[in-house]
Design a protein around this motif. Structure first.
Motif, PDB file in Angstrom:
ATOM      1  N   UNK A 161      15.948  32.097  83.959  1.00  8.49           N
ATOM      2  CA  UNK A 161      15.080  30.822  83.700  1.00  8.49           C
ATOM      3  C   UNK A 161      16.368  29.832  83.151  1.00  8.49           C
ATOM      4  N   UNK A 162      17.724  30.243  83.107  1.00 12.26           N
ATOM      5  CA  UNK A 162      18.680  29.557  82.610  1.00 12.26           C
ATOM      6  C   UNK A 162      18.980  28.419  83.479  1.00 12.26           C
ATOM      7  N   UNK A 163      19.454  27.125  83.119  1.00 14.48           N
ATOM      8  CA  UNK A 163      19.922  26.288  83.960  1.00 14.48           C
ATOM      9  C   UNK A 163      20.902  26.396  84.794  1.00 14.48           C
ATOM     10  N   UNK A 164      21.692  27.531  84.516  1.00 11.01           N
ATOM     11  CA  UNK A 164      22.677  28.000  85.475  1.00 11.01           C
ATOM     12  C   UNK A 164      22.361  29.549  85.943  1.00 11.01           C
ATOM     13  N   UNK A 165      21.298  29.325  86.701  1.00  7.57           N
ATOM     14  CA  UNK A 165      20.561  30.705  87.099  1.00  7.57           C
ATOM     15  C   UNK A 165      21.558  31.647  88.048  1.00  7.57           C
ATOM     16  N   UNK A 166      22.700  30.778  88.636  1.00  5.46           N
ATOM     17  CA  UNK A 166      23.509  31.723  89.598  1.00  5.46           C
ATOM     18  C   UNK A 166      24.351  32.396  88.655  1.00  5.46           C
ATOM     19  N   UNK A 167      24.942  32.118  87.603  1.00  6.30           N
ATOM     20  CA  UNK A 167      25.906  32.695  86.760  1.00  6.30           C
ATOM     21  C   UNK A 167      25.090  33.656  86.156  1.00  6.30           C
ATOM     22  N   UNK A 168      23.883  33.277  85.561  1.00 10.99           N
ATOM     23  CA  UNK A 168      23.064  34.312  84.997  1.00 10.99           C
ATOM     24  C   UNK A 168      22.666  35.521  85.839  1.00 10.99           C
ATOM     25  N   UNK A 169      22.336  35.203  86.928  1.00 14.38           N
ATOM     26  CA  UNK A 169      22.052  36.446  88.013  1.00 14.38           C
ATOM     27  C   UNK A 169      23.279  37.382  88.000  1.00 14.38           C
ATOM     28  N   UNK A 170      24.636  36.814  88.270  1.00 14.98           N
ATOM     29  CA  UNK A 170      25.777  37.634  88.246  1.00 14.98           C
ATOM     30  C   UNK A 170      25.848  38.330  87.077  1.00 14.98           C
ATOM     31  N   UNK A 171      25.758  37.902  85.834  1.00 10.55           N
ATOM     32  CA  UNK A 171      25.651  38.657  84.582  1.00 10.55           C
ATOM     33  C   UNK A 171      24.607  39.778  84.645  1.00 10.55           C
ATOM     34  N   UNK A 172      23.446  39.402  85.083  1.00 15.09           N
ATOM     35  CA  UNK A 172      22.635  40.547  85.225  1.00 15.09           C
ATOM     36  C   UNK A 172      22.848  41.573  86.099  1.00 15.09           C
ATOM     37  N   UNK A 173      23.460  41.185  87.132  1.00 16.75           N
ATOM     38  CA  UNK A 173      23.877  42.271  88.141  1.00 16.75           C
ATOM     39  C   UNK A 173      25.126  43.261  87.530  1.00 16.75           C
ATOM     40  N   UNK A 174      25.915  42.376  86.908  1.00 14.93           N
ATOM     41  CA  UNK A 174      26.909  43.292  86.357  1.00 14.93           C
ATOM     42  C   UNK A 174      26.626  44.218  85.195  1.00 14.93           C
ATOM     43  N   UNK A 175      25.693  43.740  84.465  1.00 16.17           N
ATOM     44  CA  UNK A 175      25.057  44.641  83.175  1.00 16.17           C
ATOM     45  C   UNK A 175      24.494  45.530  83.849  1.00 16.17           C
ATOM     46  N   UNK A 176      23.889  45.746  85.065  1.00 15.22           N
ATOM     47  CA  UNK A 176      23.301  46.767  85.771  1.00 15.22           C
ATOM     48  C   UNK A 176      24.220  47.661  86.309  1.00 15.22           C
ATOM     49  N   UNK A 177      25.328  47.362  86.300  1.00  4.21           N
ATOM     50  CA  UNK A 177      26.483  48.114  86.842  1.00  4.21           C
ATOM     51  C   UNK A 177      26.875  48.009  88.411  1.00  4.21           C
ATOM     52  N   UNK A 178      26.465  46.390  88.877  1.00  2.00           N
ATOM     53  CA  UNK A 178      27.184  46.380  90.082  1.00  2.00           C
ATOM     54  C   UNK A 178      28.407  45.618  90.243  1.00  2.00           C
ATOM     55  N   UNK A 179      29.158  45.959  91.021  1.00  2.00           N
ATOM     56  CA  UNK A 179      30.254  44.848  91.350  1.00  2.00           C
ATOM     57  C   UNK A 179      30.084  43.638  91.937  1.00  2.00           C
ATOM     58  N   UNK A 180      31.027  42.465  91.714  1.00  2.00           N
ATOM     59  CA  UNK A 180      30.463  41.256  92.382  1.00  2.00           C
ATOM     60  C   UNK A 180      31.971  40.910  92.973  1.00  2.00           C
ATOM     61  N   UNK A 181      32.028  40.402  94.013  1.00  5.69           N
ATOM     62  CA  UNK A 181      33.040  39.987  94.923  1.00  5.69           C
ATOM     63  C   UNK A 181      33.207  38.697  95.411  1.00  5.69           C
ATOM     64  N   UNK A 182      34.558  38.287  95.816  1.00 14.99           N
ATOM     65  CA  UNK A 182      34.827  36.809  96.112  1.00 14.99           C
ATOM     66  C   UNK A 182      35.234  36.881  97.381  1.00 14.99           C
ATOM     67  N   UNK A 183      34.985  35.930  98.441  1.00 12.81           N
ATOM     68  CA  UNK A 183      35.745  35.744  99.584  1.00 12.81           C
ATOM     69  C   UNK A 183      36.313  34.328  99.546  1.00 12.81           C
ATOM     70  N   UNK A 184      37.668  34.109  99.846  1.00  8.57           N
ATOM     71  CA  UNK A 184      38.143  32.710  99.872  1.00  8.57           C
ATOM     72  C   UNK A 184      38.490  32.540 101.556  1.00  8.57           C
ATOM     73  N   UNK A 185      38.360  33.399 102.240  1.00  5.77           N
ATOM     74  CA  UNK A 185      38.888  33.450 103.739  1.00  5.77           C
ATOM     75  C   UNK A 185      37.304  32.823 104.302  1.00  5.77           C
ATOM     76  N   UNK A 186      36.185  33.150 103.803  1.00  8.06           N
ATOM     77  CA  UNK A 186      35.010  32.382 104.400  1.00  8.06           C
ATOM     78  C   UNK A 186      34.542  31.466 103.367  1.00  8.06           C
ATOM     79  N   UNK A 187      33.686  30.568 103.639  1.00 11.40           N
ATOM     80  CA  UNK A 187      33.347  29.507 102.840  1.00 11.40           C
ATOM     81  C   UNK A 187      31.942  28.667 103.407  1.00 11.40           C
TER      82      UNK A 187
END
Length: 456
Positions: free
Chosen positions: A251-277
């Motif tokens: 329920x944070x106002x930055x729900x996207x960043x909060x989701x990423x944090x929760x995924x990383x705390x659960x042990x998942x890796x997060x990735x970034x694509x600059x070649x697609x957009x």
């Protein structure tokens, strides 16, 4: 130490830290390698499009997604819109079984983007069922005006993204589709149009320059942030953090960043694509931009409560913790910085008026050179992105425009201090309501949304 000495020392320290950070960003940005493609047919793609009063753009977005990604499911979450958003979607859903309209009604609706996305997650979860399909289902979050690049699924299915089973989420680069519009406000004069066009360009440079560079560095620290547009999540990763309430988004106002944090705390890796957009509209007016960025800054402040968990988690390296710490503290540092940077300037201006002979001697004996060097470094830290924007993003931009854009970025960065103070005021006063950013089409005198049917 006097207040002046403390402020000078702090401003010097903060300046050195930021300079070092910019050097790290530039090095990573220049040396970034392109992602490797994969087979998107190996995965099932479900686009989620949260909407509230989006009749101006939703029809075009659905038409684009249907033609570009015909095998994907499109889930539109209408959050109690007061316009014809639901009717437009319903008409298209009647012709295409892969388009799904999810209608939220008051009083349960309009509780923020996270709540709407959680509703979409639950519906997709029921649609997929408890089968082996969950492991290959990808939930893609796109704004109502979003235009993902045609190669997005191919690159995000590759070995640098979802082909790696440890990756739970991928964020793609964000670009501004209306960055080249010369007269965004046809009903207004040349100065208003120049300002609006430059504001859109600044947002494009911001996302494709320093923000993209930050994400590239986060690949190495394992802390790639999720954004509100062009965000992809493995369904099983969402399952792992959804809990009994089936709510992976917080329920944070930055729900996207909060989701990423929760995924990383659960042990998942997060990735970034600059070649697609994903292309989206840049805002042409300061007031809605300030509202939007204030929400982001306040959301970052709210997420500070996760810091003890990040500190104690084995899922974060030291570099990862420091990167998360920097992101969370940035709005707070900007509040402090706006004070420690202003005090020396104010004292200098007072002394220049009250002790003219002394100040003249100071300037003549190296003070002027010192101030000039400090100013050059302070401006160059931001202005450099004008050059990299031309060389790495928009090669059609002239050298003169690159210099002009760079200097404008330095001026544009001052807005962050205003935003930080607004977010701080809302945070300490307990105001946490989620306020939707007005689209350009809602502004008086603005032209229709510049979201073309084809992404270049």
């Amino acid at each position: 130490m006097s207040l002046l000495e403390v402020s000078i020392s702090l401003s010097f320290f903060l300046g050195l830290v930021f300079l070092a950070y910019v050097c790290i960003l530039v090095r990573g940005f220049v040396k970034a390698k392109p992602e490797r493609p994969g087979d998107p047919g190996e995965l099932d793609w479900h686009f989620v499009i949260p909407c509230r009063d989006e009749q101006a753009v939703i029809g075009g977005t659905l038409a684009y997604l249907e033609s570009t990604f015909p095998e994907a499911h499109l889930w539109v979450i209408d959050d109690a819109s007061g316009d014809d958003t639901a009717a437009i979607v319903a008409e298209r859903a009647a012709r295409n079984p892969r388009i799904h309209l999810l209608e939220r009604k008051l009083p349960d609706a309009r509780k923020g983007k996270g709540a709407a996305l959680n509703h979409g997650y639950r519906e997709i979860s029921r649609h997929v069922g408890d089968s082996e399909l969950r492991a290959r289902t990808i939930v893609v979050v796109v704004d109502a005006d979003g235009r993902p690049s045609a190669n997005m699924l191919e690159l995000c299915a590759g070995p640098d993204a979802f082909a790696d089973q440890a990756v739970g989420a991928v964020q793609v680069e964000v670009r501004m589709v209306n960055r080249d519009v010369q007269r965004p406000l046809p009903g207004k004069g040349p100065l208003a149009n120049k300002f609006a066009a430059m504001l859109a360009r600044m947002q494009d440079i911001e996302f494709r320059g320093p923000i993209s560079a930050m994400q590239i560095i986060r690949r190495r620290t394992g802390t790639v942030n999720m954004g509100g547009n062009g965000q992809m999540n493995r369904l099983t990763a969402l399952d792992s953090i959804a809990g009994e309430t089936a709510e992976p988004w917080g329920n944070a106002l930055l729900e996207d960043f909060e989701l990423g944090l929760r995924l990383m705390l659960a042990g998942w890796r997060t990735a970034y694509s600059r070649g697609s957009w994903v292309d989206q509209e840049a805002l042409w007016s300061l007031p809605p931009l300030v509202v939007q960025r204030t929400r982001w800054a306040q959301g970052s402040m709210q997420c500070l409560r996760y810091l003890p968990r990040v500190w104690g988690s084995p899922c974060f390296s030291t570099a990862g913790f420091l990167e998360i710490l920097y992101f969370m503290l940035r709005p707070w540092v900007q509040v402090v910085g706006s004070i420690v940077y202003v005090i020396p300037l104010a004292v200098f201006a007072f002394n220049a008026a009250a002790y003219r002979d002394f100040m003249a001697g100071f300037l003549a004996n190296g003070g002027l050179l010192l101030m000039f060097a400090y100013g050059v470094v302070g401006i160059a830290e931001f202005a450099i992105w004008g050059w990299f924007y031309r060389s790495r993003c928009e090669p059609g931009v002239t050298r003169r425009s690159a210099v002009y854009y760079g200097l404008s970025v330095a001026l544009y960065s001052v807005l962050n201090y205003v935003i930080a103070w607004r977010a701080f005021g809302r945070f300490v006063s307990g105001r946490g309501s989620w306020k939707k950013t007005k689209r350009n089409s809602e502004l008086a005198g603005a032209r229709a949304p510049a979201v073309g049917a084809v992404t270049k």
